[in-house]
Design an enzyme around this catalytic site. Sequence first.
Site, short mmCIF file in Angstrom:
data_model
loop_
_atom_site.label_atom_id
_atom_site.label_comp_id
_atom_site.label_asym_id
_atom_site.label_seq_id
_atom_site.Cartn_x
_atom_site.Cartn_y
_atom_site.Cartn_z
N CYS A 113 0.82 -1.33 0.06
CA CYS A 113 0.03 -0.08 -0.14
C CYS A 113 0.94 1.36 -0.14
O CYS A 113 0.39 2.39 -0.13
CB CYS A 113 -0.72 0.10 1.15
SG CYS A 113 -2.04 -1.60 1.43
N HIS A 253 -3.38 7.02 3.39
CA HIS A 253 -3.96 5.43 2.77
C HIS A 253 -5.06 5.39 3.27
O HIS A 253 -5.43 5.18 4.41
CB HIS A 253 -2.83 4.68 3.25
CG HIS A 253 -3.34 3.27 2.63
ND1 HIS A 253 -3.64 3.02 1.49
CD2 HIS A 253 -3.32 2.13 3.50
CE1 HIS A 253 -4.11 1.65 1.32
NE2 HIS A 253 -3.71 0.93 2.44
N ASN A 283 -10.42 -0.12 -0.02
CA ASN A 283 -8.89 -0.15 0.04
C ASN A 283 -8.37 -0.85 -1.11
O ASN A 283 -8.50 -2.15 -1.08
CB ASN A 283 -8.55 -1.05 1.09
CG ASN A 283 -6.94 -0.84 1.26
OD1 ASN A 283 -6.18 -0.67 0.45
ND2 ASN A 283 -6.43 -1.42 2.26
#
Length: 326
Positions: A113, A253, A283
Amino acid sequence: MSRARVSGVGSYVPENILTNSELEKIVDTSDDWIVERTGISERRIASPDQATSDLAFFAAAEAIGDAGLQASDIDLIIVATETPDHPFPPVACQLQHRLGCRSIAAFDVHLACTGFIAALHVAEKFIKSGSCRHALVVGADTLSRITDYTDRSTCILFSDGAGAFVLSAGDEASPDGIIHSAIHSNGEYFDAAIVPGGGSRHPQPHSEETKYKILMNGNRIFRLAVTLMSQSIKETLEHSGLTLDQVDWVIPHQANQRIIDAVGRTLDVPHEKMISTIRYYGNNSAATVPLAMDHSVKTGKIKRGDMVAMAAFGGGLGWGSALLKY
């Protein structure tokens, strides 16, 4: 020495939507429970005929157009992904061909990520050194392909999407552009978020222990994500000689709304300055930060001249941040 400025942004999400109500039919969960725990109401899922390079292409083409450039102007392509179409070649090489770029440097980075922040960090160095004038940086993932839809702790989180920036060389004296970026890692926690199978350790995953699906220790990740993203933003601001009061927007994030809120509380940033798109996109790993940026630009929230702090955290463990004046 040139300053790397964000000349264009773009994003793409698949048309298919997986709602919480639909997940209720797959695993033991509920819409209320998912929203309370994650802030997510729906997530985008790639169609069977779509792969990561397809998502990356649409986001990249949009970013190049937003920069007022042609594919032939691009000097470098870096794609951040954990879900390439194939073990090799890199998605970046496929993207270079499909866009119709010249024979230029193109490669992928692999930092979960945090991948987009890492790719941005590398591309900035290319521009500052004078090696290129226009760099295409893409974060793209199809996490639905490695999500275990029998595991209610992870299948509620992950989704597919892509986001892209074009970085262009600007005057070093200009206030616009990337002011500072940094990335870090600590492999001690490598198994806190991991896909055990599919690599050289377990190349043919068949058992439950080595399957090619995401395994994650959510509680462990939560604490580390909040602490390290907050710390990284503080360090980047300190290095830049700026304070949070001078930052217009913070884009963390998009892992979990509770993580986003906790980062805001830790940094003492007002809720309205914390960018969140997780409710509708979930996500999507390396895509979350550029996708959130593009969405905020398109909706008129982020404007030219705004100061934006970005941070990400993911498997590795890796984390990092970037500060830029858009």
